[in-house]
Design an enzyme around this catalytic site. Structure first.
Site, PDB file in Angstrom:
ATOM      1  N   GLY A 149      47.192  27.680  44.563  1.00 27.83           N
ATOM      2  CA  GLY A 149      46.693  27.978  45.831  1.00 27.83           C
ATOM      3  C   GLY A 149      45.300  28.548  45.985  1.00 27.83           C
ATOM      4  CG  LEU A 150      42.416  27.066  43.698  1.00 24.04           C
ATOM      5  CD1 LEU A 150      42.004  25.902  43.128  1.00 24.04           C
ATOM      6  CD2 LEU A 150      42.351  28.523  42.972  1.00 24.04           C
ATOM      7  N   GLY A 191      41.793  42.546  49.914  1.00 28.16           N
ATOM      8  CA  GLY A 191      40.857  41.740  50.518  1.00 28.16           C
ATOM      9  C   GLY A 191      40.382  40.896  49.369  1.00 28.16           C
ATOM     10  CD  GLU A 201      45.137  47.075  56.179  1.00 29.90           C
ATOM     11  OE1 GLU A 201      44.679  46.478  56.739  1.00 29.90           O
ATOM     12  OE2 GLU A 201      45.385  47.247  54.752  1.00 29.90           O
ATOM     13  CB  SER A 253      46.364  45.700  48.943  1.00 29.17           C
ATOM     14  OG  SER A 253      45.534  46.240  50.240  1.00 29.17           O
ATOM     15  CB  VAL A 271      39.397  33.580  50.568  1.00 28.42           C
ATOM     16  CG1 VAL A 271      38.666  34.996  50.303  1.00 28.42           C
ATOM     17  CG2 VAL A 271      38.459  32.595  51.458  1.00 28.42           C
ATOM     18  CG  MET A 272      43.534  36.809  49.561  1.00 33.66           C
ATOM     19  SD  MET A 272      42.534  38.465  49.033  1.00 33.66           S
ATOM     20  CE  MET A 272      43.995  39.037  48.272  1.00 33.66           C
ATOM     21  N   GLY A 273      43.315  33.484  46.341  1.00 30.18           N
ATOM     22  CA  GLY A 273      43.619  32.773  45.343  1.00 30.18           C
ATOM     23  C   GLY A 273      42.748  32.412  44.241  1.00 30.18           C
ATOM     24  CE  LYS A 300      49.107  43.798  50.484  1.00 27.19           C
ATOM     25  NZ  LYS A 300      49.135  43.093  51.937  1.00 27.19           N
ATOM     26  CG  HIS A 304      48.898  48.977  51.732  1.00 26.57           C
ATOM     27  ND1 HIS A 304      48.286  47.762  52.273  1.00 26.57           N
ATOM     28  CD2 HIS A 304      48.095  49.602  50.941  1.00 26.57           C
ATOM     29  CE1 HIS A 304      47.176  48.034  52.127  1.00 26.57           C
ATOM     30  NE2 HIS A 304      46.891  49.049  51.222  1.00 26.57           N
ATOM     31  CG  ASN A 305      49.816  45.134  54.811  1.00 26.61           C
ATOM     32  OD1 ASN A 305      49.211  45.628  53.662  1.00 26.61           O
ATOM     33  ND2 ASN A 305      49.709  43.629  54.899  1.00 26.61           N
ATOM     34  CG  ASN A 317      50.604  40.038  53.318  1.00 22.06           C
ATOM     35  OD1 ASN A 317      50.800  41.207  52.432  1.00 22.06           O
ATOM     36  ND2 ASN A 317      49.414  40.263  53.743  1.00 22.06           N
TER      37      ASN A 317
END
Length: 489
Positions: free
Chosen positions: A13-14, A134, A196, A132, A16-18, A189, A192-193, A106
Site C-alpha cells: 500500500g503506497l 500524519g 485529538e 500517528s 501517502v502514509m505507506g 490509537k 488517541h484520536n 486505522n
C-alpha cells in the site's frame, strides 16, 4: 524473475502514509520490499530510487513474499475494513509459520481482536499497530502503538523503534512500545484520536472566544498562541494553530483561515471512541461533544437559514481583553486535563473488559512525540502514572488536582461569559460539568432511580442498608397541598 530473500520487511500500500513509512524504514538502514495493487504506483515510487539498494519494488504479492528474509514481516497500509480481510486471506497461503502480518491502518480494535485469533490459528503472528503523526510523522518519526501476538514483538521491535519519533532529555526514548494483546494497540490509537478530537474542539472554542469575546485579530491570535506554546500548553496543535493565523490566501490576500468554510469533516475514529464509551458505561463526554460539534458544523445551510430566525445576545467583547485571554488559557488547560482524564478512564475500563495489561505511563510516552496530540503536558501524565500506577482518575494526581483548583475560577468565568454572550463552547462546558460531577460525593441520580422504580419497577439501592429494593409509589404517595414552598408567594 525470482526475487532473492534480502529484505527485512515488506510493505503493501503506497498511498501517502505507506510511501512515507517505506522511506522512513529505508532511511534507517533497513531493506524494504514494497508492493501496490496498481503496478504503476510501485514503479513510480521506485523509479527515482534506483540508487537505494534497500528499496525493492515488487509487482505481485508472491514477489514481495519471496523478497523477504524469514521470519517474514509484512506490513499492510491499506484502507481499513474488508480490504484488510481480503489481503490477509491472500497472504496466508504465501507465508510460513512464524511469519508476521502487520496492520498499520486505522482499524476498529474488534477487527484486530478477531484477526489476531484467525492468523494465530493459521500458525502465523499478527500485529495491529496504531500509527500517528500524519504524513510528516510517517516520514520523520511517527508514534507507533503495536499490539497483537506477543511473540511478534521481538521480531518487529528493532524496526519499529528505529523509525519511531524519539523523546527524552537525550532524544533516545522511542515513542513506541508494546501495548498489549490482540486489539489493544488499535484501541489505544482510537483513544488517541478521540483525545485529538477533543483537543482540536477545545482550541477552536478558545479561538472563537478570543475572536468574538476579546475582539482579537488574526495577528493578535498568532501572538497569543505563540505565547501559549511557550508555557504549559506547549503542543503540536497549539503550534500549528499559531502558524495558521499567519497565513494569507495568495489569491485574495485575505487570511486563509477566514476563507475556509466552517464545515468540518471526520473519519470516524472519534465516533468509535464515543460509541465504545457508552458500551463500557464511562462518561467520555469531551470526545462526544467534539463529534457532535463537527456534526453541527456540517449543517451549514440549515445554520445559515436559522441565523435569520433565531435570536441571541449581542456578541459583546470583554471589558478587560488581557485578563480574558489569560482566563481562556487557564480554562483551556483545565478542560484539557479533564479530556485526557476521560480518555485514560476509558482505557482502564477497556483494559479490564478485555484483559489487557496496559501501562498508562508508557502510553503517555508513546504520545509524547511523533503524533498529533504530542505535548509537553504528556510528561506530567507519565510522571503521574509512574508515581501511582493504579491512579483511578488523572484529575486526582497531585499536580493535576492543584492545576484544576488554580484554574477553577477562570474556567467558570469563561464558561459563564460564553453562555452570557451566546458563544457556543460545548467542549468547555462538558469538561467543567465532568469535573463538577466527579468531585461531588452525591448527585441527583437518587431521584432518577426513584423515577425508574416508579414507572418501571427497576428497583434501587439504599444509603442505609444493603440489598435491592422496590417501593409501591402509588400506594404510598401523599396529596400535594398546593402551597408555595416555604410558605412564600
Amino acid at each position: 524473475m525470482a526475487q532473492q530473500a534480502t529484505c527485512d520487511i515488506g510493505l503493501i500500500g503506497l498511498a501517502v502514509m505507506g510511501e512515507n513509512l517505506a522511506l522512513n524504514i529505508a532511511s534507517r538502514g533497513y531493506s524494504i520490499a514494497v508492493y501496490n495493487r496498481t503496478t504503476s504506483v510501485t514503479d513510480a515510487f521506485t523509479a527515482g530510487r534506483g540508487h537505494q539498494a534497500n528499496v525493492v519494488g515488487c509487482h505481485s504479492l508472491e514477489d514481495l513474499v519471496a523478497a523477504l528474509k524469514p521470519p517474514r514481516k509484512v506490513m499492510m497500509m491499506v484502507k481499513a475494513g474488508p480490504a484488510v480481510d481480503q489481503l490477509i486471506q491472500t497472504l496466508l497461503p504465501l507465508l510460513s509459520p512464524g511469519d508476521v502480518v502487520i496492520d498499520g491502518g486505522n482499524t476498529l480494535y474488534s477487527d484486530t481482536e478477531r484477526r489476531t485469533k484467525e492468523v494465530e490459528a493459521a500458525g502465523l503472528l499478527y500485529v495491529g499497530t496504531g500509527v500517528s503523526g500524519g504524513e510528516e510523522g510517517a516520514l520523520k518519526g511517527p508514534s507507533l502503538m503495536p499490539g497483537g501476538s506477543k511473540a511478534a514483538w521481538p521480531l518487529v521491535q528493532p524496526i519499529f523503534q528505529a523509525i519511531a519519533a524519539k523523546v527524552g532529555p537525550k532524544g533516545d526514548i522511542p515513542c513506541c512500545d508494546w501495548v498489549g494483546p490482540r486489539g489493544a494497540g488499535h484501541y489505544v490509537k482510537m483513544v488517541h484520536n478521540g483525545i485529538e478530537y477533543g483537543d482540536m474542539q477545545l482550541i477552536c472554542e478558545a479561538y472563537w472566544l478570543l475572536k468574538h469575546g476579546a475582539g482579537l485579530s488574526n495577528e493578535d491570535l498568532a501572538e497569543v498562541f505563540d505565547r501559549w506554546n511557550q508555557g504549559e500548553l506547549d503542543s503540536y496543535l497549539i503550534e500549528i494553530t499559531r502558524d495558521i493565523f499567519t497565513v494569507k490566501d495568495p489569491e485574495t490576500g485575505d487570511f486563509m483561515v477566514d476563507r475556509i468554510l466552517d464545515k468540518a469533516g471526520a473519519k470516524g475514529t472519534g465516533k468509535w471512541m464515543s460509541q465504545l464509551a457508552l458500551d463500557l458505561g464511562v462518561p467520555s463526554t469531551l470526545v462526544t461533544e467534539a463529534v457532535y460539534a463537527r456534526c453541527l458544523s456540517a449543517l451549514k445551510e440549515a445554520r445559515v437559514r436559522a441565523s435569520t430566525v433565531l435570536t441571541g445576545p449581542d456578541l459583546n467583547t470583554h471589558d478587560d481583553p488581557l485578563t480574558f485571554i489569560e482566563q481562556v488559557r487557564q480554562a483551556l488547560y483545565a478542560s484539557k486535563i479533564a479530556s485526557y482524564a476521560q480518555g485514560y478512564v476509558q482505557l482502564a475500563a477497556a483494559a479490564k473488559e478485555h484483559d489487557w495489561p496496559l501501562d498508562y505511563g508508557a502510553i503517555a510516552m508513546m504520545w509524547r512525540g511523533g503524533c498529533i496530540i504530542r505535548a509537553q503536558f504528556l510528561e506530567r501524565i507519565h510522571e503521574a502514572y509512574r508515581s501511582q500506577p493504579d491512579l483511578e482518575n488523572l484529575m486526582l494526581a497531585p499536580y493535576f488536582a492543584t492545576a484544576l483548583s488554580n484554574a477553577q475560577k477562570a474556567w467558570r468565568h469563561v464558561v459563564a461569559t460564553a453562555a452570557t454572550i451566546g458563544i457556543p463552547v460545548p467542549a468547555f462546558m462538558a469538561a467543567l460539568a465532568y469535573y463538577d460531577g466527579y468531585r461531588h460525593a452525591s448527585l441527583p441520580a437518587n431521584l432518577l432511580q426513584a423515577q425508574r422504580d416508579y414507572f418501571g419497577a427497576h428497583t434501587y439501592e439504599r444509603t442505609d442498608k444493603a440489598g435491592t429494593f422496590h417501593t409501591e409509589w402509588l400506594d404510598l404517595r401523599r396529596p400535594v397541598t398546593g402551597g408555595h414552598p416555604k410558605g412564600k408567594a
